[in-house]
Design an enzyme around this catalytic site. Structure first.
Site, PDB file in Angstrom:
ATOM      1  N   SER A  77       0.815  -1.202   0.000  1.00 55.57           N
ATOM      2  CA  SER A  77       0.000   0.000   0.000  1.00 55.57           C
ATOM      3  C   SER A  77       0.847   1.249   0.000  1.00 55.57           C
ATOM      4  O   SER A  77       2.035   1.213   0.318  1.00 55.57           O
ATOM      5  CB  SER A  77      -0.927   0.000   1.215  1.00 55.57           C
ATOM      6  OG  SER A  77      -0.221   0.475   2.336  1.00 55.57           O
ATOM      7  N   LYS A  78       0.189   2.319  -0.355  1.00 52.69           N
ATOM      8  CA  LYS A  78       0.840   3.617  -0.423  1.00 52.69           C
ATOM      9  C   LYS A  78       1.475   3.966   0.921  1.00 52.69           C
ATOM     10  O   LYS A  78       2.510   4.611   0.992  1.00 52.69           O
ATOM     11  CB  LYS A  78      -0.217   4.653  -0.808  1.00 52.69           C
ATOM     12  CG  LYS A  78       0.320   6.022  -1.070  1.00 52.69           C
ATOM     13  CD  LYS A  78      -0.781   6.974  -1.454  1.00 52.69           C
ATOM     14  CE  LYS A  78      -0.237   8.377  -1.564  1.00 52.69           C
ATOM     15  NZ  LYS A  78      -1.268   9.356  -1.840  1.00 52.69           N
ATOM     16  N   ARG A  79       0.836   3.506   1.990  1.00 50.16           N
ATOM     17  CA  ARG A  79       1.349   3.800   3.326  1.00 50.16           C
ATOM     18  C   ARG A  79       2.742   3.227   3.557  1.00 50.16           C
ATOM     19  O   ARG A  79       3.498   3.714   4.374  1.00 50.16           O
ATOM     20  CB  ARG A  79       0.386   3.274   4.401  1.00 50.16           C
ATOM     21  CG  ARG A  79      -0.796   4.182   4.636  1.00 50.16           C
ATOM     22  CD  ARG A  79      -1.639   3.684   5.790  1.00 50.16           C
ATOM     23  NE  ARG A  79      -2.209   2.368   5.499  1.00 50.16           N
ATOM     24  CZ  ARG A  79      -3.282   2.178   4.745  1.00 50.16           C
ATOM     25  NH1 ARG A  79      -3.906   3.218   4.236  1.00 50.16           N
ATOM     26  NH2 ARG A  79      -3.754   0.974   4.516  1.00 50.16           N
ATOM     27  N   ASP A  80       3.073   2.168   2.826  1.00 53.18           N
ATOM     28  CA  ASP A  80       4.419   1.609   2.991  1.00 53.18           C
ATOM     29  C   ASP A  80       5.468   2.553   2.397  1.00 53.18           C
ATOM     30  O   ASP A  80       6.662   2.351   2.574  1.00 53.18           O
ATOM     31  CB  ASP A  80       4.527   0.233   2.314  1.00 53.18           C
ATOM     32  CG  ASP A  80       3.505  -0.745   2.872  1.00 53.18           C
ATOM     33  OD1 ASP A  80       3.188  -0.618   4.059  1.00 53.18           O
ATOM     34  OD2 ASP A  80       3.022  -1.602   2.120  1.00 53.18           O
ATOM     35  N   GLY A  81       4.995   3.550   1.685  1.00 58.20           N
ATOM     36  CA  GLY A  81       5.903   4.573   1.167  1.00 58.20           C
ATOM     37  C   GLY A  81       6.696   4.133  -0.052  1.00 58.20           C
ATOM     38  O   GLY A  81       7.524   4.874  -0.557  1.00 58.20           O
TER      39      GLY A  81
END
Ligand code: GLU
Length: 469
Positions: free
Chosen positions: A246-250
């Site tokens: 996910s985007k949250r993992d950067g």
């Protein structure tokens, strides 16, 4: 003719899962001499980010996924940006209102919230039963309303998905979702159907999150008397067995991987394999080979786990086969980021590094020797394997200077080893440390002299001489 599309929402970020959807849609269209369309789904304007469309277009371009119709290039089914198609959707919404497949709903946020508080899991269709006259009157009064899809209260619907097989959904599990919002904008649930039909999309390739809502879309196709497209839903790319990447993992965006030093085509090639099995074992494929080999039958029903180590390996293969000038051009932004304005021959540095990096950002570590000299520790001369010592370095430093001044540095170093009855490796170790101050360099002393230039090498050797005393 096969027509596929990629329909991203402009969120300012192209997730590699999205890129893979675009890739499969592109490969499938190209394989069948069809057309690949880019459509921007910007009807949720609260999510829109400035410049987001450009980010998508530039990412697709870098990835080599070229669309035949879409924003900027245009095409006969345009406009390809949904916010510019508002009137089109309203026309079809009216048809659905006329046929009873949709209805106007005046329920306020408060009423809906109250309904949910009382335990309702979906809208209770209360506005379906308003009389035509009442609807007209409330609209005339300026009351805000939405248009909802009228989904049958019972029965089931089955359709065929090319990856998942027959998918059946019970109508009672579906809500009368909103087709047109109170501001007149369509929802995704409506616009995707209208546009896929009007744009002549034959194969709808998208994320598995739409698998269970597709029966709603099928009801709309049927109500409007349109042929349904072929559906191909794709499993997400996973970070591990439990979590989506996910985007949250950067680090799930296409641009994130470019910044990490992956070549655009490596990313494309690698993600092609995350969810699709080519028939043979050859995993390294050009775009043309991907087009040639791609098939819907090879798409996996199970999700795949992203493995950056494997992508690094693939990247190293692509890096090794790049023409030198192309590698240098790709490496230059990374030099500018990590080691700008050093007085060195950067093109030669590229020659030295090309076979030694897996990603372009490996340059940071591989070229750390560029900055090593200024604070190096003379203990570095001590090497167990070569049995070298600081004294040995002190004794050889004048000879090192003389060798640097010789016409043939390598021959001079050979001769020096022989004269001093030392192993060549001992002399080379001492020489390279004296020129660079680093234990790890891409290439030996002679390469380092060529990289820094003779004048700088001599300056360094004199400094070492002073340091050793
Ligand atoms: N705009 C949708 C999304 O970004 C596209 C889904 C589709 O391809 O139909 O998820």
């Amino acid at each position: 003719m096969v027509r596929t599309r990629f329909a991203p929402s402009p969120t300012g970020y192209l997730h590699i899962g999205g890129l893979r959807t675009a890739l499969y849609a592109y490969l499938f269209a190209k394989k069948h001499d069809g057309k690949f369309i880019l459509r921007i789904e910007d009807t949720d304007q609260t999510r829109e980010v400035e410049g987001a469309v450009d980010i998508i277009i530039s990412a697709l371009d870098k990835a080599g996924i070229h669309y035949d119709e879409g924003p900027i290039v245009g095409g006969e089914y345009g406009p390809y940006v949904q916010s510019q198609r508002k009137d089109i959707y309203l026309k079809y919404a009216q048809k659905l209102l006329d046929s009873g497949d949709a209805y106007c709903c005046f329920c306020t946020k408060e009423r809906l919230a109250e309904m949910h508080e009382k335990g309702a899991t979906k809208y209770d269709k209360s506005c379906l039963h308003l009389s035509k006259a009442e609807v007209q009157e409330r609209i005339a009064r300026g009351e805000p309303y939405v248009i909802r899809q009228n989904i049958p209260e019972s029965g089931t619907s089955t359709y065929h998905d090319e990856v998942f097989g027959d998918v059946t959904v019970d109508f009672k599990d579906l809500e009368d979702n909103i087709l047109i919002k109170s501001d007149g904008m369509p929802t995704y649930n409506f616009a995707n159907v209208i546009d896929d039909h009007l744009m002549g999309i034959t194969h709808c390739i998208r994320g598995v999150e739409y698998l269970m809502s597709t029966p709603k879309y099928n009801l709309l196709y049927d109500a409007l008397g349109w042929e349904r497209p072929v559906y191909i839903h794709l499993q997400p790319i996973m970070r591990d067995s439990q979590h989506k990447l996910s985007k949250r993992d950067g680090d799930a965006g296409f641009e994130d991987f470019l910044r990490k030093g992956f070549l655009p085509h490596t990313i494309v090639n690698y993600i092609a394999l995350l969810g699709w099995n080519p028939k043979d074992n050859n995993e390294k494929m050009s775009m043309n080979e991907l087009v040639e080999k791609f098939s819907i039958e090879g798409l996996q029903k199970s999700s795949s786990i992203f493995d950056e180590v494997k992508m690094r390996w693939l990247n190293s293969l692509y890096i090794k086969e790049m023409p030198a000038a192309q590698f240098h051009a790709a490496a230059t932004p990374f030099y500018n980021e990590y080691y700008p304005n050093r007085n060195i021959d950067y093109a030669y540095l590229s020659e030295l590094l090309q076979s030694r990096v897996e990603t372009l950002s490996d340059i940071k570590d591989r070229a750390a020797f560029l900055d090593a000299f200024d604070n190096f520790d003379k203990e570095l001369f001590v090497n167990k394997k070569w049995k070298t010592t600081i004294d040995m370095a002190r004794e050889l430093i004048d000879d090192c200077i003389a060798c640097t001044n010789a016409d043939d540095l390598n021959a001079a170093l050979d001769a020096l080893a022989e004269r001093k009855a030392l192993k060549k490796g001992q002399v080379l170790w001492i020489y390279r440390i004296a020129v660079t101050g680093a234990a790890a360099t891409p290439g030996g002393g002679a390469e380092m002299v060529r990289l820094f230039g003779k004048t700088e090498a001599l300056r360094r050797l004199e400094a070492v001489k002073n340091m050793l005393g």
